[in-house]
Design a protein around this motif. Structure first.
Motif, PDB file in Angstrom:
ATOM      1  N   UNK A   5       0.566  -0.932  -0.314  1.00 44.33           N
ATOM      2  CA  UNK A   5      -0.090   0.240  -0.200  1.00 44.33           C
ATOM      3  C   UNK A   5       0.355   1.546   0.268  1.00 44.33           C
ATOM      4  N   UNK A   6       0.711   2.065  -1.159  1.00 50.29           N
ATOM      5  CA  UNK A   6       2.129   3.730  -1.460  1.00 50.29           C
ATOM      6  C   UNK A   6       0.968   4.905  -0.954  1.00 50.29           C
ATOM      7  N   UNK A   7       1.318   5.477  -0.748  1.00 51.62           N
ATOM      8  CA  UNK A   7       0.859   6.541   0.156  1.00 51.62           C
ATOM      9  C   UNK A   7       1.812   7.858  -0.947  1.00 51.62           C
ATOM     10  N   UNK A   8       1.145   8.930  -1.478  1.00 55.65           N
ATOM     11  CA  UNK A   8       2.090   9.617  -2.762  1.00 55.65           C
ATOM     12  C   UNK A   8       1.717  11.198  -2.766  1.00 55.65           C
ATOM     13  N   UNK A   9       2.010  12.246  -2.468  1.00 58.36           N
ATOM     14  CA  UNK A   9       1.494  13.267  -3.061  1.00 58.36           C
ATOM     15  C   UNK A   9       2.000  13.899  -3.319  1.00 58.36           C
ATOM     16  N   UNK A  10       1.188  15.412  -3.864  1.00 61.51           N
ATOM     17  CA  UNK A  10       1.789  16.358  -5.046  1.00 61.51           C
ATOM     18  C   UNK A  10       1.476  17.300  -4.510  1.00 61.51           C
ATOM     19  N   UNK A  11       2.114  18.563  -4.664  1.00 56.23           N
ATOM     20  CA  UNK A  11       1.214  20.151  -4.237  1.00 56.23           C
ATOM     21  C   UNK A  11       0.709  20.344  -4.673  1.00 56.23           C
ATOM     22  N   UNK A  12       0.290  20.404  -5.414  1.00 59.48           N
ATOM     23  CA  UNK A  12      -1.913  20.421  -5.862  1.00 59.48           C
ATOM     24  C   UNK A  12      -1.518  18.931  -6.952  1.00 59.48           C
ATOM     25  N   UNK A  13      -3.546  19.357  -7.398  1.00 62.98           N
ATOM     26  CA  UNK A  13      -4.093  18.471  -8.801  1.00 62.98           C
ATOM     27  C   UNK A  13      -3.525  19.448 -10.061  1.00 62.98           C
ATOM     28  N   UNK A  14      -3.724  18.058 -10.818  1.00 64.75           N
ATOM     29  CA  UNK A  14      -4.207  18.742 -12.351  1.00 64.75           C
ATOM     30  C   UNK A  14      -3.360  18.199 -13.502  1.00 64.75           C
ATOM     31  N   UNK A  15      -3.133  17.308 -13.342  1.00 66.30           N
ATOM     32  CA  UNK A  15      -2.337  16.850 -14.476  1.00 66.30           C
ATOM     33  C   UNK A  15      -0.683  16.812 -15.151  1.00 66.30           C
ATOM     34  N   UNK A  16      -0.067  17.617 -14.423  1.00 68.20           N
ATOM     35  CA  UNK A  16       0.576  17.908 -14.677  1.00 68.20           C
ATOM     36  C   UNK A  16       2.030  18.011 -13.118  1.00 68.20           C
ATOM     37  N   UNK A  17       1.324  17.687 -11.859  1.00 66.63           N
ATOM     38  CA  UNK A  17       2.284  17.869 -10.820  1.00 66.63           C
ATOM     39  C   UNK A  17       2.365  16.302 -11.046  1.00 66.63           C
ATOM     40  N   UNK A  18       4.596  15.836  -9.640  1.00 69.45           N
ATOM     41  CA  UNK A  18       4.935  15.387  -9.898  1.00 69.45           C
ATOM     42  C   UNK A  18       4.726  14.896  -8.488  1.00 69.45           C
ATOM     43  N   UNK A  19       4.372  13.405  -8.338  1.00 73.31           N
ATOM     44  CA  UNK A  19       3.462  12.979  -7.474  1.00 73.31           C
ATOM     45  C   UNK A  19       5.033  11.467  -7.155  1.00 73.31           C
ATOM     46  N   UNK A  20       5.011  11.709  -5.897  1.00 69.00           N
ATOM     47  CA  UNK A  20       6.098  11.976  -4.824  1.00 69.00           C
ATOM     48  C   UNK A  20       5.129  10.242  -3.912  1.00 69.00           C
ATOM     49  N   UNK A  21       6.287   9.145  -3.624  1.00 69.21           N
ATOM     50  CA  UNK A  21       5.737   8.170  -3.226  1.00 69.21           C
ATOM     51  C   UNK A  21       6.502   7.498  -1.551  1.00 69.21           C
ATOM     52  N   UNK A  22       6.219   7.304  -0.896  1.00 71.51           N
ATOM     53  CA  UNK A  22       6.643   7.120   0.678  1.00 71.51           C
ATOM     54  C   UNK A  22       7.155   5.377  -0.123  1.00 71.51           C
ATOM     55  N   UNK A  23       7.875   4.837   0.991  1.00 70.21           N
ATOM     56  CA  UNK A  23       8.144   3.647   1.254  1.00 70.21           C
ATOM     57  C   UNK A  23       7.468   2.546   1.706  1.00 70.21           C
ATOM     58  N   UNK A  24       5.645   2.500   1.431  1.00 67.54           N
ATOM     59  CA  UNK A  24       4.833   2.355   1.478  1.00 67.54           C
ATOM     60  C   UNK A  24       5.150   0.843   2.806  1.00 67.54           C
ATOM     61  N   UNK A  25       3.504  -0.031   2.895  1.00 60.65           N
ATOM     62  CA  UNK A  25       3.500  -0.627   3.600  1.00 60.65           C
ATOM     63  C   UNK A  25       2.973  -2.197   3.333  1.00 60.65           C
ATOM     64  N   UNK A  26       4.084  -2.634   3.775  1.00 60.41           N
ATOM     65  CA  UNK A  26       3.450  -4.680   2.539  1.00 60.41           C
ATOM     66  C   UNK A  26       2.577  -4.597   4.058  1.00 60.41           C
ATOM     67  N   UNK A  27       1.587  -5.806   3.215  1.00 63.76           N
ATOM     68  CA  UNK A  27       0.418  -6.491   4.193  1.00 63.76           C
ATOM     69  C   UNK A  27       0.717  -7.574   3.670  1.00 63.76           C
ATOM     70  N   UNK A  28       0.593  -8.417   4.620  1.00 64.19           N
ATOM     71  CA  UNK A  28       0.536  -9.880   4.175  1.00 64.19           C
ATOM     72  C   UNK A  28      -0.667 -10.263   4.959  1.00 64.19           C
ATOM     73  N   UNK A  29      -2.668 -10.964   4.795  1.00 59.35           N
ATOM     74  CA  UNK A  29      -3.386 -11.321   5.365  1.00 59.35           C
ATOM     75  C   UNK A  29      -2.914 -13.205   5.113  1.00 59.35           C
ATOM     76  N   UNK A  30      -3.281 -14.071   6.547  1.00 55.89           N
ATOM     77  CA  UNK A  30      -2.593 -14.607   6.106  1.00 55.89           C
ATOM     78  C   UNK A  30      -4.583 -16.435   7.033  1.00 55.89           C
TER      79      UNK A  30
END
Lengths: 114, 115
Positions: B90-115
């Motif tokens: 599960x990845x979270x990303x952020x950008x300065x604003x929305x609008x189609x040309x903004x770059x999204x930067x990703x966090x390190x993620x959370x790896x989920x395992x469901x048993x």
């Protein structure tokens, strides 16, 4: 439905050669195009973005965009073993209300052989 | 250099349990995204926030998933109950604003395992 297609590979390239990665997209309204690199078990890392037709160069990387053909590519010159990773093509096709989540391809697995 | 923070980095849970993931975007970034990446696939958007408002949750399985960004800064994604098919990054990303040309930067993620 928005689709982004990439050859999953693996693409094997000798060290020092040029690696060429390709991507096609379905939505003609797409505005911006991104290449992310992802190492195994890690999150995507931005390599390059391109908005306009033509070429954009950044160091060893060149992105190419042809909107008429709905085609994006990434060239990596002087390939290094550290370039071995999965390369994700992502397309931004904004819709109403400010929604602009990226649509990703499945990624191309690149292997640089020493 | 500013980064997107996520926690936990790894989570193992049993099916039918509840799990929650946290994300803190880059300071000043108004737009926050949650993506899910199944092994061997590209990330798929689950939900997009602009400040505290949901902009797009069309791909969020609302019977079990919920997301909030109450003060327009950090965000929580919850799954209740978890199913085996929820195992993914599960990845979270952020950008300065929305609008189609903004770059999204990703966090390190959370790896989920469901048993």
């Amino acid at each position: 439905q928005k689709e982004v297609e990439q050859n999953s590979g693996p693409l094997s390239v000798p060290e020092g050669a040029i690696a060429s990665l390709n991507c096609t997209y379905s939505d003609r309204g797409s505005q911006s195009f991104f290449w992310y690199r992802q190492y195994s078990g890690k999150s995507p890392e931005l390599i390059m973005f391109i908005y306009s037709n033509g070429d954009k160069e950044d160091g060893r990387f060149t992105a190419q965009l042809n909107k008429a053909s709905q085609y994006v590519s990434l060239l990596i010159r002087d390939s290094q073993p550290s370039d071995s990773a999965t390369y994700l093509c992502a397309v931004n096709s904004p819709s109403g209300g400010g929604a602009d989540g990226l649509t990703f391809g499945k990624g191309t697995h690149l292997i640089i052989q020493p | 250099e500013a980064e997107v923070a996520q926690s936990p980095r790894y989570k193992i849970t049993e099916k039918s349990q509840a799990v929650a993931f946290w994300c803190d975007p880059i300071s000043g970034h108004a737009t926050l995204y949650w993506y899910r990446q199944i092994l061997g696939q590209g990330p798929e958007l689950l939900v997009q926030f602009q400040d505290e408002s949901v902009v797009d949750d069309s791909q969020l399985p609302k019977d079990r998933f919920s997301a909030e960004r109450l003060k327009g800064v950090d965000s929580t994604l919850k799954i209740q109950p978890a199913e085996l098919g929820d195992s993914a990054m599960y990845l979270c990303a952020s950008s300065q604003t929305a609008g189609g040309t903004e770059t999204q930067y990703f966090g390190p993620g959370t790896r989920l395992l469901v048993l």
